[in-house]
Design an enzyme around this catalytic site. Structure first.
Site, PDB file in Angstrom:
ATOM      1  N   ASP A 200       7.583  24.276  32.602  1.00 60.32           N
ATOM      2  CA  ASP A 200       7.092  25.762  32.140  1.00 60.32           C
ATOM      3  C   ASP A 200       6.713  25.885  30.919  1.00 60.32           C
ATOM      4  O   ASP A 200       7.686  25.959  29.809  1.00 60.32           O
ATOM      5  CB  ASP A 200       8.293  26.598  32.726  1.00 60.32           C
ATOM      6  CG  ASP A 200       7.702  28.055  32.432  1.00 60.32           C
ATOM      7  OD1 ASP A 200       6.462  28.377  32.381  1.00 60.32           O
ATOM      8  OD2 ASP A 200       8.432  29.077  33.023  1.00 60.32           O
ATOM      9  N   GLU A 226       3.619  24.716  34.757  1.00 61.55           N
ATOM     10  CA  GLU A 226       3.277  26.150  34.948  1.00 61.55           C
ATOM     11  C   GLU A 226       2.999  27.166  33.603  1.00 61.55           C
ATOM     12  O   GLU A 226       3.463  26.815  32.783  1.00 61.55           O
ATOM     13  CB  GLU A 226       5.066  26.731  35.118  1.00 61.55           C
ATOM     14  CG  GLU A 226       5.231  28.104  35.366  1.00 61.55           C
ATOM     15  CD  GLU A 226       6.768  28.468  35.989  1.00 61.55           C
ATOM     16  OE1 GLU A 226       7.079  27.704  36.804  1.00 61.55           O
ATOM     17  OE2 GLU A 226       7.297  29.635  35.760  1.00 61.55           O
ATOM     18  N   GLU A 252       3.072  34.516  37.437  1.00 66.04           N
ATOM     19  CA  GLU A 252       4.136  35.791  37.212  1.00 66.04           C
ATOM     20  C   GLU A 252       3.758  36.723  36.416  1.00 66.04           C
ATOM     21  O   GLU A 252       4.403  37.827  36.267  1.00 66.04           O
ATOM     22  CB  GLU A 252       5.448  34.802  36.488  1.00 66.04           C
ATOM     23  CG  GLU A 252       5.206  34.648  35.216  1.00 66.04           C
ATOM     24  CD  GLU A 252       6.336  33.609  34.830  1.00 66.04           C
ATOM     25  OE1 GLU A 252       7.253  34.332  34.076  1.00 66.04           O
ATOM     26  OE2 GLU A 252       6.497  32.463  34.946  1.00 66.04           O
ATOM     27  N   HIS A 302       7.938  33.790  41.788  1.00 59.00           N
ATOM     28  CA  HIS A 302       8.745  33.769  40.523  1.00 59.00           C
ATOM     29  C   HIS A 302       9.831  34.420  40.823  1.00 59.00           C
ATOM     30  O   HIS A 302       9.888  35.699  41.301  1.00 59.00           O
ATOM     31  CB  HIS A 302       7.949  34.331  39.476  1.00 59.00           C
ATOM     32  CG  HIS A 302       8.599  34.523  38.201  1.00 59.00           C
ATOM     33  ND1 HIS A 302       8.990  35.672  37.880  1.00 59.00           N
ATOM     34  CD2 HIS A 302       8.650  33.667  37.319  1.00 59.00           C
ATOM     35  CE1 HIS A 302       9.396  35.503  36.545  1.00 59.00           C
ATOM     36  NE2 HIS A 302       9.394  34.220  36.150  1.00 59.00           N
TER      37      HIS A 302
HETATM   38 MG    MG Z   1       7.675  30.818  34.463  1.00 56.84          MG
END
Ligand code: MG
Length: 388
Positions: A200, A226, A252, A302
């Site tokens: 991420d 991500e 998200e 998320h």
């Molecule tokens: Mg994230």
């Protein structure tokens, strides 16, 4: 039945260790709970995404803007209420904090409707598509420490998350291309070859830097990459998706059905990550989920925050249809924060005990069975941690 009050509880405690991601370090954990009271004594709980001072700004929106619009309304009319609030806030924010504030209120209304109907939220949504949900553990946060130490820590932490029984794990990126590749290599070494890991970036790269890191992730057989670039950069997402083998995940930081429509139509997402406590609550999540599936984009929610957010997501994941379905369908996962989180582990009178469920079942957790969200927050715990 009438809504009599809408109240925010902003909670905060000092973390035992400083944690960070590509944008900042932080020393405290915040949670923003929403409590909706009714004239018949039924109480609903919800949660708004947004850490630190953002939670305080959202509290002002919940109590100062949304509450006066909906007090006196019938809480069972949750969709009417959603549109009434959204229409009045549209001129002042179609994304961001107004939607985060509305999310917590909407989730609390679903909790009320479930309690009145004596049905869990997953049943209100149409029933369970799965009795148990795979759980992945995220950890491997950035910390203010030398890179060499961080690399060693990522290797050990990845192995311990795997050993705790999670079905997959997720690491943070954010040191820059060269060191991030070292971190990802350490995570692969830590978990071994036959285990899924995700990375991420929290949108810290340019597209060309993301491509360099993404090629390394391809080599390491990562499962997803991500938020590689800024959430506004739909072209960057699309380029990365067409160039890399690793799934591109994100979403998200996107809000409501209109934001998601544009994001999905840009074809840059391999895996969609809607945040129910930000994008507009359960009502809007259901519309976003339908849009994702209409674009044949698999969804892994998320998840961030307290036990209220985790319980909400367990209901949503239980009630999510398989895409496209089959004898051995692709399955969504619950995102689980393996770092210190009192607001998840200490908030409820009967804790969800996800860690215990995972250990006992080999990586799965179940949605709560009580009416509504099926949880009861402990008021003494809330009072003890409330800062506002
Ligand atoms: Mg994230």
């Amino acid at each position: 039945m009438k809504i009599t009050s809408v109240k925010s509880h902003v909670l905060r405690y000092a973390l035992p260790e400083t944690l960070g991601y590509s944008q900042q370090f932080y020393t405290h954990r915040t949670a923003h709970l929403v409590e909706v009271q009714t004239d018949e004594g039924v109480v609903g709980w919800g949660e708004c995404f947004g850490p630190g001072p953002v939670a305080l700004a959202n509290k002002a929106i919940v109590e100062g803007v949304i509450a006066p619009i909906i007090e006196g309304d019938n809480p069972l009319n949750k969709d009417v209420i959603w549109h009434k609030v959204y229409n009045l806030l549209r001129d002042h924010g179609q994304k961001g904090m107004p939607l985060q504030a509305l999310s917590g209120v909407d989730i609390a209304l679903w909790d009320i409707v479930g309690k009145v109907a004596n049905l869990p939220v997953y049943a209100l949504l149409g029933g369970k598509h799965r009795d148990r949900i795979e759980v992945y553990g995220y950890g491997m946060m950035l910390r203010p420490e030398p890179v060499v130490e961080m690399i060693a820590r990522f290797r050990d932490e990845a192995a311990s998350i795997r050993d705790a029984g999670f079905v997959a794990t997720k690491m943070k990126l954010g040191l820059g291309v060269k060191d991030d590749i070292k971190l990802a290599t350490a995570v692969r070494e830590g978990v071994g070859d036959d285990y899924r890991f995700m990375a991420d970036a929290n949108h810290c790269y340019t597209t060309s830097d993301a491509l360099a890191v993404g090629r390394a992730l391809d080599e390491l057989d990562a499962y997803w990459f991500e938020e590689p670039v800024a959430p506004e950069d739909h072209d960057g997402y699309r380029e990365l998706r067409s160039s890399l083998k690793t799934n591109i995940a994100g979403g998200e930081a996107e809000f409501n059905r209109w934001g998601w429509r544009t994001l999905l139509e840009s074809r840059g997402l391999g895996i969609a990550q809607p945040e129910v406590c930000a994008l507009g609550g359960i009502s809007e999540y259901q519309r976003v989920l339908a849009l994702c599936h209409a674009h044949f984009t698999p969804v892994v929610n998320h998840v961030w925050g307290s036990a209220v957010a985790v319980a909400t997501n367990l209901h949503l994941l239980a009630a999510m249809p398989a895409l496209p379905g089959g004898l051995h369908p692709w399955e969504p996962m619950l995102e689980f924060d393996t770092t210190h989180n009192d607001f998840r582990d200490g908030l409820l009178k009967q804790p969800l005990d996800i860690q215990g469920q995972i250990k006992a079942s080999g990586g799965y957790a179940c949605a709560p069975e009580g009416p509504g969200l099926g949880i009861e927050p402990d008021r003494d715990f809330i009072a003890h941690h409330t800062i506002h």
